[in-house]
Design a protein around this motif. Structure first.
Motif, PDB file in Angstrom:
ATOM      1  N   ALA A  54       8.413   2.420  -7.176  1.00 35.95           N
ATOM      2  CA  ALA A  54       8.412   1.282  -6.260  1.00 35.95           C
ATOM      3  C   ALA A  54       9.817   0.712  -6.180  1.00 35.95           C
ATOM      4  O   ALA A  54      10.538   0.714  -7.163  1.00 35.95           O
ATOM      5  CB  ALA A  54       7.443   0.214  -6.747  1.00 35.95           C
ATOM      6  N   LEU A  82       9.686  -5.418  -5.959  1.00 37.81           N
ATOM      7  CA  LEU A  82       8.512  -5.515  -5.100  1.00 37.81           C
ATOM      8  C   LEU A  82       7.307  -5.985  -5.926  1.00 37.81           C
ATOM      9  O   LEU A  82       7.055  -5.471  -7.003  1.00 37.81           O
ATOM     10  CB  LEU A  82       8.219  -4.135  -4.507  1.00 37.81           C
ATOM     11  CG  LEU A  82       7.418  -4.111  -3.207  1.00 37.81           C
ATOM     12  CD1 LEU A  82       8.315  -4.569  -2.074  1.00 37.81           C
ATOM     13  CD2 LEU A  82       6.910  -2.716  -2.937  1.00 37.81           C
ATOM     14  N   THR A  83       6.541  -6.976  -5.398  1.00 40.79           N
ATOM     15  CA  THR A  83       5.376  -7.424  -6.151  1.00 40.79           C
ATOM     16  C   THR A  83       4.194  -6.511  -5.882  1.00 40.79           C
ATOM     17  O   THR A  83       4.201  -5.722  -4.931  1.00 40.79           O
ATOM     18  CB  THR A  83       4.976  -8.859  -5.770  1.00 40.79           C
ATOM     19  OG1 THR A  83       4.560  -8.845  -4.399  1.00 40.79           O
ATOM     20  CG2 THR A  83       6.120  -9.830  -5.945  1.00 40.79           C
ATOM     21  N   ARG A 143       1.247  -7.273  -4.833  1.00 38.13           N
ATOM     22  CA  ARG A 143       0.599  -7.523  -3.548  1.00 38.13           C
ATOM     23  C   ARG A 143       1.374  -6.863  -2.405  1.00 38.13           C
ATOM     24  O   ARG A 143       0.790  -6.273  -1.501  1.00 38.13           O
ATOM     25  CB  ARG A 143       0.476  -9.024  -3.297  1.00 38.13           C
ATOM     26  CG  ARG A 143      -0.291  -9.363  -2.013  1.00 38.13           C
ATOM     27  CD  ARG A 143      -0.203 -10.842  -1.680  1.00 38.13           C
ATOM     28  NE  ARG A 143      -0.818 -11.683  -2.700  1.00 38.13           N
ATOM     29  CZ  ARG A 143      -2.136 -11.891  -2.797  1.00 38.13           C
ATOM     30  NH1 ARG A 143      -2.952 -11.336  -1.935  1.00 38.13           N
ATOM     31  NH2 ARG A 143      -2.624 -12.655  -3.738  1.00 38.13           N
ATOM     32  N   GLU A 144       2.704  -6.944  -2.495  1.00 36.60           N
ATOM     33  CA  GLU A 144       3.512  -6.335  -1.430  1.00 36.60           C
ATOM     34  C   GLU A 144       3.354  -4.817  -1.404  1.00 36.60           C
ATOM     35  O   GLU A 144       3.289  -4.199  -0.340  1.00 36.60           O
ATOM     36  CB  GLU A 144       4.996  -6.697  -1.621  1.00 36.60           C
ATOM     37  CG  GLU A 144       5.290  -8.140  -1.269  1.00 36.60           C
ATOM     38  CD  GLU A 144       6.657  -8.591  -1.737  1.00 36.60           C
ATOM     39  OE1 GLU A 144       7.280  -9.378  -1.044  1.00 36.60           O
ATOM     40  OE2 GLU A 144       7.087  -8.158  -2.835  1.00 36.60           O
ATOM     41  N   LEU A 145       3.287  -4.238  -2.610  1.00 40.06           N
ATOM     42  CA  LEU A 145       3.101  -2.789  -2.667  1.00 40.06           C
ATOM     43  C   LEU A 145       1.761  -2.405  -2.046  1.00 40.06           C
ATOM     44  O   LEU A 145       1.676  -1.495  -1.215  1.00 40.06           O
ATOM     45  CB  LEU A 145       3.165  -2.304  -4.116  1.00 40.06           C
ATOM     46  CG  LEU A 145       2.890  -0.816  -4.310  1.00 40.06           C
ATOM     47  CD1 LEU A 145       4.044   0.002  -3.779  1.00 40.06           C
ATOM     48  CD2 LEU A 145       2.653  -0.485  -5.771  1.00 40.06           C
ATOM     49  N   GLN A 158       1.553  -2.575   1.627  1.00 43.27           N
ATOM     50  CA  GLN A 158       2.204  -1.464   2.313  1.00 43.27           C
ATOM     51  C   GLN A 158       1.182  -0.420   2.754  1.00 43.27           C
ATOM     52  O   GLN A 158       1.384   0.285   3.735  1.00 43.27           O
ATOM     53  CB  GLN A 158       3.240  -0.848   1.374  1.00 43.27           C
ATOM     54  CG  GLN A 158       4.274  -0.023   2.071  1.00 43.27           C
ATOM     55  CD  GLN A 158       5.133  -0.855   2.998  1.00 43.27           C
ATOM     56  OE1 GLN A 158       5.773  -1.800   2.586  1.00 43.27           O
ATOM     57  NE2 GLN A 158       5.123  -0.507   4.271  1.00 43.27           N
ATOM     58  N   GLY A 159       0.055  -0.364   2.038  1.00 44.17           N
ATOM     59  CA  GLY A 159      -1.004   0.571   2.401  1.00 44.17           C
ATOM     60  C   GLY A 159      -1.610   0.290   3.767  1.00 44.17           C
ATOM     61  O   GLY A 159      -2.271   1.142   4.353  1.00 44.17           O
ATOM     62  N   TRP A 191      -0.515   1.726  -7.401  1.00 42.92           N
ATOM     63  CA  TRP A 191      -0.328   2.728  -6.354  1.00 42.92           C
ATOM     64  C   TRP A 191      -1.675   3.192  -5.817  1.00 42.92           C
ATOM     65  O   TRP A 191      -1.830   3.425  -4.622  1.00 42.92           O
ATOM     66  CB  TRP A 191       0.477   3.916  -6.889  1.00 42.92           C
ATOM     67  CG  TRP A 191       1.931   3.620  -6.967  1.00 42.92           C
ATOM     68  CD1 TRP A 191       2.610   3.163  -8.057  1.00 42.92           C
ATOM     69  CD2 TRP A 191       2.888   3.720  -5.913  1.00 42.92           C
ATOM     70  NE1 TRP A 191       3.931   2.984  -7.745  1.00 42.92           N
ATOM     71  CE2 TRP A 191       4.137   3.320  -6.440  1.00 42.92           C
ATOM     72  CE3 TRP A 191       2.821   4.107  -4.573  1.00 42.92           C
ATOM     73  CZ2 TRP A 191       5.297   3.295  -5.684  1.00 42.92           C
ATOM     74  CZ3 TRP A 191       3.989   4.087  -3.819  1.00 42.92           C
ATOM     75  CH2 TRP A 191       5.198   3.684  -4.365  1.00 42.92           C
ATOM     76  N   MET A 223      -2.772   0.706  -3.485  1.00 40.64           N
ATOM     77  CA  MET A 223      -2.094   0.843  -2.194  1.00 40.64           C
ATOM     78  C   MET A 223      -2.813   1.875  -1.320  1.00 40.64           C
ATOM     79  O   MET A 223      -3.054   1.654  -0.136  1.00 40.64           O
ATOM     80  CB  MET A 223      -0.637   1.256  -2.387  1.00 40.64           C
ATOM     81  CG  MET A 223       0.121   1.364  -1.077  1.00 40.64           C
ATOM     82  SD  MET A 223       1.681   2.251  -1.197  1.00 40.64           S
ATOM     83  CE  MET A 223       1.149   3.908  -0.837  1.00 40.64           C
TER      84      MET A 223
END
Lengths: 341, 354, 281
Positions: free
Chosen positions: C102, C106-107, C109-111, C114-115, C163, C166
């Motif tokens: 990552a 990046l937090t 939630r942000e990761l 991205q999904g 991940w 995500m």
């Protein structure tokens, strides 16, 4: 019980190694004469030899040779030899094929120190220049080393080189600013800073020569142990080498050789990188051969480069440093590319 | 639970969710402050110089009231284009760096470190020296062509079977840059002294001579390249996760990657063609933006552009004001600030097993 | 009891949605896969195993359209996946690549957010559906408590869960995962595999997983695929393919395969030449 482990690094077949020496000396001699012969007024080789063996002050060509051309050729020989040996030692002791006094920031450190001493303290004494250059080179070497140590993964060849590039960029910007701020002081330093052999003052050689000679002898004496050190610290210690003291001696030799070269010819890049690699192709991994070969080949190389610099685009003269970079940078890219790490 | 306070956000949704955004409050505040700072810097820059102008006089002049011919001339013809050019160049270099760092997934990438600026410089100097009759109008195109060639060369060189390592990529760029710079220097030796001198001033990254024409060039190209970058911002965010993950998410990586390289090279090349190579701005600005405020890719790009503009604007102002009559090119100052930051970033570089 | 194997045999098999038809693929002119055929069973966990260089990751990349085949085709719902709009594919098929990293800072939630990429546009980046999907994915993957933490400060297992969240937020029926358990502690590996198995068995998702660990593969696969030299050697329920002969054939590994009487799972016990010499004939 196991005598294989105790044997030193495989050395090149002595016969082959010895056979190259007369050849290299012959090439060096020829280039030396050629270097003196070419120029704005071409001189026949015979005149050059006459001037060197039976100097006649009444003869105008002889005066050109002795006063203008000979100093430049001598400086090219000395600087080429010193930078190549410094590069070879650095590559051996750091086990870093990318090591070079220029790439690792030593040259920039030496230049910076000389420039600052000139700009801030009005340095004029030729005798002091080698010392100031040495201090600058040493400081830069240490800074680069500690930055590289700080990078995760430690002082690897890549991180050392990158730290060297960063420090060089920084010092170059400082030099440019100092240059802009006191233009008068820099009239005589300007050409020097581009790494050119033109108009060099032979008196600097009087002050640097003895130190360079001592450093060169020290390098030759240490060469055998560098071969062992190049196999790794543990191996070297196991073979009875006192690695810390050896490294210190090598550092001194490298700093003196670099500082002397910078004092003589300004910053010339990539010579210390190129020559040891070429030499290694011929004599293998034994530093007993690499060091003297580098000295001879480096001297011949810089003579050749300087000849090209003078005759490539008449009537102008290209700075010698430009050509060494043009030749050296592609080799550098190749070496970085080849590294699998 | 964690001790970290969650970043605050404002959620903006239109009734039918055509527009639905999550706006980071901190980033918005920082953007506002940066805009104010940029305005203040511009005012100081317009007022400062060998011919001093007071703030009142400046305001009057900008409103179109002529106080004196000299003030009009200094402000409108010299300082205004110069200030604008500095800001535009800074923003372009910064965005170029941000795009390069995303494409290469390498926090150390910068247009001047990977040879892009040097490629532009070589192309421009070659033409300045060899075909002096060609006007500066062609410079942006030349710079663009030279940069693209170098960018392609470095991509090709650093692409090895084991994949590319961040540090090796940068070293490759440095080697190629050294080679290109040596050719540039050789060309300058070859050229006549006055032509070489004008090339030399340009090569130091100086904004001294910026004219309204230069500002128009910069603004015109920005008007094309910046929207393109904004459109790609979503794909850029996905690409930060790595190529495979980005493809998995449905980002058109095969399309965006070359487009992004082209835009990054274009931004750097145009900026370089006007003021010469400006080192380290593209390296610093994206990292500074990340430190100042946490934001999605779109806001991150806005922050990056503003920081770049401020950085170069300040460097230019300091360079011409600090030592009165002697002008220090902005490129030298950005190198002085940039190198220590580069070293810190290098020390924190993640060594990625590929 | 029979966590993986037992229950699907009673359900009529749904038609396969992801198929490889005699796929050849490789890198830079070097062919790795040679005529690989596979119909991924819908709603099940398919696990690819094989020795290093067997082409299992290459095959997964080809299934995920990261790598274009040099011959043959991969079909998603009957259409060539490499000819289909990549974003349309991303609405049906999610991918967790090998060893993802990552971006710094990046937090979680942000990761995870991205999904939502394939469901968003430049101006529509946080709809209610996005918010709900992200929250749900974090809950399922067990990282909801970590939502505001930077991903790079988490442990390896937690990171891998992020991940997975995500990929879950992408809301696809098919999930491809490349070595999701590598470099993790055994306990964390088991927890992750439990999570993945429940995704298939409780929510009907189809999973294709490349695994390094043989015992984990045997324990959690509904459909086990063994690869060697760019080809599928055998495929089927672990009970039929996870045998001592197959392990020798595919891995050059001398091992006993035991049936654990408590869990009903297969276990492989490797032994070297010395141990074999000591065995009763």
């Amino acid at each position: 019980m196991n005598d294989i482990a105790a044997s030193p690094a495989p050395s090149a077949p002595p016969l082959r190694a010895w056979s190259g020496v007369p050849l290299l000396i012959a090439v060096l001699g020829a280039l030396f004469l050629l270097h003196i012969a070419v120029g704005a007024k071409s001189l026949p080789i015979g005149t050059v030899v006459d001037a060197l063996t039976a100097f006649d002050p009444a003869e105008f060509d002889h005066v050109i040779v002795m006063n203008l051309r000979l100093p430049r050729a001598v400086i090219a020989v000395v600087v080429g030899a010193c930078l190549s040996v410094a590069g070879a030692l650095m590559q051996g002791v750091t086990r870093n094929p990318l090591a070079d006094p220029g790439l690792l920031g030593l040259t920039a450190g030496a230049s910076f120190a000389v420039v600052m001493a000139t700009a801030l303290f009005g340095l004029t004494s030729m005798a002091l220049i080698p010392w100031i250059a040495a201090a600058g080179a040493l400081a830069a070497a240490l800074v680069v080393y500690f930055i590289a140590r700080w990078v995760p993964g430690g002082a690897t060849p890549l991180s050392l080189t990158l730290a060297g590039a960063a420090i060089s960029a920084f010092l170059a910007a400082c030099i440019s600013i100092a240059h802009l701020l006191s233009e008068d002081t820099f009239m005589n330093l300007r050409v020097w800073l581009t790494g050119s052999l033109a108009g060099r003052d032979i008196t600097v050689l009087v002050y640097t020569g003895p130190w360079l000679a001592i450093a060169m002898l020290l390098s030759l004496a240490l060469a055998r142990q560098v071969t062992v050190l190049a196999m790794g610290d543990e191996v070297a210690q196991g073979l009875g080498v006192r690695t810390t003291s050896l490294k210190l001696q090598i550092l001194v030799a490298v700093v003196v050789l670099t500082a002397g070269s910078v004092a003589l010819a300004g910053p010339l890049g990539f010579i210390g990188l190129v020559i040891p690699h070429v030499v290694r192709l011929y004599v293998g991994a034994d530093y007993r051969w690499i060091v003297p070969y580098s000295a001879l080949a480096g001297a011949a190389y810089l003579l050749a480069v300087d000849i090209v610099a003078r005759i490539a685009i008449p009537p102008q003269e290209i700075s010698t440093g430009i050509i060494t970079a043009m030749v050296g940078a592609p080799l550098f890219v190749h070496l970085v590319r080849r590294r699998s790490r | 639970m964690t001790s970290l306070a969650p970043a605050r956000h404002v959620i903006l949704r239109s009734p039918r969710e055509r527009i639905a955004l999550r706006l980071p409050v901190r980033a918005l505040v920082v953007i506002g402050l940066l805009v104010l700072a940029l305005l203040a810097l511009s005012a100081v820059s317009l007022a400062t110089g060998s011919y001093g102008v007071s703030l009142n006089e400046l305001v009057e002049t900008l409103r179109g009231i002529t106080i004196s011919r000299a003030i009009d001339n200094v402000v409108w013809e010299f300082r205004f284009p110069r200030t604008l050019a500095a800001a535009l160049v800074g923003a372009m270099m910064a965005l170029s760096g941000a795009a390069l760092q995303t494409v290469t997934r390498n926090g150390l990438a910068d247009p001047s470190l990977v040879g892009v600026s040097q490629g532009a410089a070589l192309a421009v100097v070659a033409v300045m020296v060899l075909f002096p009759q060609l006007g500066p109008i062609y410079r942006p195109w030349l710079a663009f062509g030279g940069s693209i060639l170098v960018a392609v060369l470095i991509q090709w060189l650093s692409h090895t079977r084991e994949g590319s390592n961040a540090i090796r990529f940068i070293l490759m760029g440095l080697g190629v840059s050294a080679f290109i710079s040596s050719i540039t220097s050789a060309l300058m030796t070859y050229g006549e002294i006055d032509r070489a001198l004008s090339a030399l001033a340009w090569l130091a990254g100086s904004i001294n001579a910026a004219t309204w024409g230069d500002v128009l060039t910069l603004a015109g190209w920005s008007a094309v390249l910046l929207p393109a970058l904004l459109v790609m911002s979503r794909a850029m965010a996905a690409m930060r996760m790595g190529e495979a993950a980005a493809i998995g998410l449905g980002a058109p990586v095969q399309l965006v990657r070359p487009a992004l390289v082209t835009v990054a090279v274009g931004l750097a090349a145009i900026a370089t063609s006007v003021v010469g190579p400006l080192g380290f701005v593209g390296l610093i600005a994206p990292h500074a933006a990340r430190r100042l405020a946490h934001a999605g890719m779109g806001f991150h790009l806005v922050l990056t552009a503003l920081i770049g503009a401020l950085l170069v604007g300040a460097a230019d102002l300091i360079g011409r004001a600090a030592f009165a009559l002697i002008q220090i090119p902005a490129g030298l100052l950005t190198a002085l600030i940039g190198v220590p930051i580069f070293i810190v970033l290098l020390a924190r570089a993640q060594v990625r097993p590929q | 009891m029979h966590a993986g194997v037992g229950r699907k045999d009673s359900v009529a098999a749904a038609p396969s949605r992801l198929e490889a038809l005699s796929v050849d693929a490789g890198y830079a002119g070097v062919g790795i896969l040679k005529g690989v055929d596979l119909a991924v069973p819908t709603g099940k966990v398919t696990i690819l195993v094989g020795p290093n260089g067997s082409g299992k990751s290459t095959f997964l990349k080809t299934l995920a359209r990261i790598l274009a085949p040099t011959a043959g085709a991969v079909l998603l719902d009957g259409k060539d996946i490499h000819q289909t709009n990549t974003r349309a594919v991303a609405e049906k098929l999610g991918l967790l690549p090998q060893g993802p990293v990552a971006p710094e800072g990046l937090t979680v939630r942000e990761l995870v957010a991205q999904g939502r990429y394939p469901h968003q546009s430049l101006l529509r980046q946080w709809s209610r559906a996005d918010e709900a999907a992200v929250n749900h994915a974090m809950k399922v993957a067990g990282v909801a408590d970590l939502a505001e933490r930077p991903v790079d400060t988490l442990s390896g297992g937690q990171r891998q869960r992020c991940w997975i969240a995500m990929v879950l937020a992408q809301e696809t029926d098919l999930l491809l995962l490349d070595e999701p358990t590598t470099f993790l502690d055994l306990k964390v590996q088991v927890d992750l595999m439990e999570l993945l198995a429940s995704l298939a068995h409780k929510t009907g998702r189809t999973l294709v997983v490349v695994l390094h660990e043989l015992s984990l593969a045997a324990a959690y696969a509904d459909h086990l695929v063994m690869m060697r030299d760019g080809q599928i050697v055998c495929a089927g329920a672990p009970k039929t393919v996870f045998t001592a002969e197959r392990l020798r054939e595919v891995f050059d590994l001398e091992a006993h395969v035991l049936d654990d009487p408590v869990t009903g799972r297969l276990v492989c016990v490797p032994f070297g030449a010395r141990a074999r010499a000591a065995l009763p004939a």
